[in-house]
Design a protein around this motif. Structure first.
Motif, PDB file in Angstrom:
ATOM      1  N   UNK A 161       0.835  -1.201   0.000  1.00 21.53           N
ATOM      2  CA  UNK A 161       0.000   0.000   0.000  1.00 21.53           C
ATOM      3  C   UNK A 161       0.868   1.249   0.000  1.00 21.53           C
ATOM      4  N   UNK A 162       1.963   1.221   0.783  1.00 18.05           N
ATOM      5  CA  UNK A 162       2.874   2.365   0.814  1.00 18.05           C
ATOM      6  C   UNK A 162       3.588   2.546  -0.523  1.00 18.05           C
ATOM      7  N   UNK A 163       3.969   1.440  -1.155  1.00 18.40           N
ATOM      8  CA  UNK A 163       4.596   1.527  -2.480  1.00 18.40           C
ATOM      9  C   UNK A 163       3.625   2.130  -3.492  1.00 18.40           C
ATOM     10  N   UNK A 164       2.363   1.728  -3.409  1.00 19.64           N
ATOM     11  CA  UNK A 164       1.344   2.314  -4.290  1.00 19.64           C
ATOM     12  C   UNK A 164       1.208   3.808  -4.021  1.00 19.64           C
ATOM     13  N   UNK A 165       1.283   4.199  -2.742  1.00 18.91           N
ATOM     14  CA  UNK A 165       1.251   5.623  -2.409  1.00 18.91           C
ATOM     15  C   UNK A 165       2.403   6.370  -3.050  1.00 18.91           C
ATOM     16  N   UNK A 166       3.595   5.767  -3.055  1.00 17.63           N
ATOM     17  CA  UNK A 166       4.734   6.387  -3.723  1.00 17.63           C
ATOM     18  C   UNK A 166       4.512   6.541  -5.216  1.00 17.63           C
ATOM     19  N   UNK A 167       3.896   5.541  -5.847  1.00 22.14           N
ATOM     20  CA  UNK A 167       3.592   5.635  -7.282  1.00 22.14           C
ATOM     21  C   UNK A 167       2.574   6.734  -7.555  1.00 22.14           C
ATOM     22  N   UNK A 168       1.612   6.912  -6.653  1.00 20.97           N
ATOM     23  CA  UNK A 168       0.662   8.016  -6.801  1.00 20.97           C
ATOM     24  C   UNK A 168       1.372   9.366  -6.711  1.00 20.97           C
ATOM     25  N   UNK A 169       2.406   9.458  -5.860  1.00 19.46           N
ATOM     26  CA  UNK A 169       3.177  10.691  -5.759  1.00 19.46           C
ATOM     27  C   UNK A 169       3.917  10.966  -7.070  1.00 19.46           C
ATOM     28  N   UNK A 170       4.440   9.916  -7.701  1.00 12.73           N
ATOM     29  CA  UNK A 170       5.096  10.078  -9.002  1.00 12.73           C
ATOM     30  C   UNK A 170       4.107  10.604 -10.030  1.00 12.73           C
ATOM     31  N   UNK A 171       2.911  10.032 -10.024  1.00  9.69           N
ATOM     32  CA  UNK A 171       1.882  10.468 -10.970  1.00  9.69           C
ATOM     33  C   UNK A 171       1.505  11.931 -10.724  1.00  9.69           C
ATOM     34  N   UNK A 172       1.382  12.326  -9.454  1.00  7.95           N
ATOM     35  CA  UNK A 172       1.059  13.714  -9.118  1.00  7.95           C
ATOM     36  C   UNK A 172       2.168  14.650  -9.564  1.00  7.95           C
ATOM     37  N   UNK A 173       3.424  14.220  -9.402  1.00  7.85           N
ATOM     38  CA  UNK A 173       4.559  15.040  -9.818  1.00  7.85           C
ATOM     39  C   UNK A 173       4.548  15.253 -11.332  1.00  7.85           C
ATOM     40  N   UNK A 174       4.196  14.220 -12.080  1.00 11.12           N
ATOM     41  CA  UNK A 174       4.129  14.366 -13.538  1.00 11.12           C
ATOM     42  C   UNK A 174       2.998  15.299 -13.948  1.00 11.12           C
ATOM     43  N   UNK A 175       1.893  15.274 -13.205  1.00 14.86           N
ATOM     44  CA  UNK A 175       0.776  16.172 -13.510  1.00 14.86           C
ATOM     45  C   UNK A 175       1.160  17.616 -13.233  1.00 14.86           C
ATOM     46  N   UNK A 176       1.945  17.857 -12.175  1.00 15.14           N
ATOM     47  CA  UNK A 176       2.399  19.204 -11.865  1.00 15.14           C
ATOM     48  C   UNK A 176       3.328  19.715 -12.952  1.00 15.14           C
ATOM     49  N   UNK A 177       4.227  18.862 -13.446  1.00 15.11           N
ATOM     50  CA  UNK A 177       5.152  19.249 -14.516  1.00 15.11           C
ATOM     51  C   UNK A 177       4.397  19.565 -15.793  1.00 15.11           C
ATOM     52  N   UNK A 178       3.390  18.734 -16.108  1.00 15.01           N
ATOM     53  CA  UNK A 178       2.612  18.968 -17.315  1.00 15.01           C
ATOM     54  C   UNK A 178       1.812  20.257 -17.212  1.00 15.01           C
ATOM     55  N   UNK A 179       1.369  20.593 -15.987  1.00 16.48           N
ATOM     56  CA  UNK A 179       0.631  21.840 -15.788  1.00 16.48           C
ATOM     57  C   UNK A 179       1.526  23.042 -16.080  1.00 16.48           C
TER      58      UNK A 179
END
Length: 310
Positions: A161-179
């Protein structure tokens, strides 16, 4: 040449220079508590000092934090791919004998895992096709849980579950960069999605520490670390002082990881070595997610963000 003469204006005894009480006799010298002896005010002053210290000392590393965080998040997948390749025959034997995989399907299962983990991890590090890469790594987490029969193991479940949380953080970081790349275009729906992914990532990241609390031998030091760590986990989850509480968890988990999962000190033939190595790299992944949280902040759905609006 004329002289300048100052004429004093006579004042009555009841003259008040500020009849409406609009002046402020207190000088504005930064943060000052209403009552310096109030414990709550002392706690607020201390938390502000900690926040300032985190900002100052993290400043030289800040440009590199996203790359460090992404690499640490996927390092467990890279290690797992290398382990499967180096122990190919043992992996095949386990799947066929204990998990009853038919011949051929066991080979395909391992091959798919290796290809997806290596390819997706490389894309995450290079920030290429991040959304598809995160989806692929999430799929690996799920199919490995079922394939190896560990989906109902509590420790494995909390760690993943924590590893999945880390992957969600990666996805959020990519969304911020794309913004940032498309700053002139409407991004309301993108921003809203990022808020929810950040919230999910924050909440899931703390499950590793919860697993640490419920297992192991209890000592006075362990009780103290568990209480302080649990408080920091709650602060991360609700987004209150999230940056420095995440920084505190990075510090605690890094020390714990080095001393508790020191797989390099165990002989290579010892069966415990692989388990310690697995735990070590998974903990590194969660630390990477917390590093991304320190860099990005908790997002819109957090106490810290709500305080800015009031």
């Amino acid at each position: 040449m004329t002289s300048r003469i100052s004429i004093a204006r006579p004042q009555s005894s009841n003259y008040n220079p500020d009849p409406h009480g609009l002046s402020n006799s207190r000088s504005s010298t930064g943060y000052r508590s209403a009552n310096p002896d109030d414990p709550l005010e002392k706690l607020r002053a201390f938390s502000k000092q900690v926040e300032d210290a985190v900002e100052i000392y993290a400043q030289p590393l800040r440009p590199h934090l996203p790359a460090i965080g992404r690499f640490m998040i996927v390092v467990t997948f890279l290690e797992d791919a290398v382990r499967i390749l180096s122990q190919w025959s043992d992996q095949i034997w386990y799947l066929q004998q204990h998990r009853h995989f038919p011949w051929g399907l066991s080979h395909l299962f391992l091959l798919i895992n290796v290809v997806v983990m290596l390819g997706a991890s490389g894309c995450v590090i290079l920030k290429r096709y991040t959304e598809y890469s995160v989806a692929g790594l999430l799929g690996v987490v799920v199919i490995q849980g079922f394939g190896y029969g560990l989906i109902f193991d509590l420790t494995f479940f909390l760690r993943n579950l924590s590893v999945i949380g880390g992957l969600f953080m990666v996805f959020s970081d990519s969304m911020m960069t794309r913004k940032k790349l498309f700053a002139g275009l409407p991004t309301l729906s993108e921003t809203d999605r990022r808020k929810y992914f950040l919230l999910a990532g924050r909440v899931l990241l703390i499950f590793l520490f919860l697993g640490f609390i419920i297992q192991g031998t209890w000592t006075i030091a362990r009780v103290f670390v568990s209480i302080v760590g649990l408080a920091a986990c709650v602060m991360v989850a609700v987004g209150f002082k999230a940056k420095w509480s995440a920084a505190f968890l990075v510090f605690v988990l890094s020390i714990f990881n080095v001393f508790a999962n020191n797989w390099w000190s165990v002989p290579s033939a010892h069966p415990q070595r692989d388990f310690l190595k697995y735990d070590f790299f998974q903990t590194l992944s969660i630390v990477g997610g917390l590093i991304l949280l320190v860099n990005m902040g908790p997002g819109g759905l957090s106490v810290d963000e709500k305080k800015k609006n009031y």
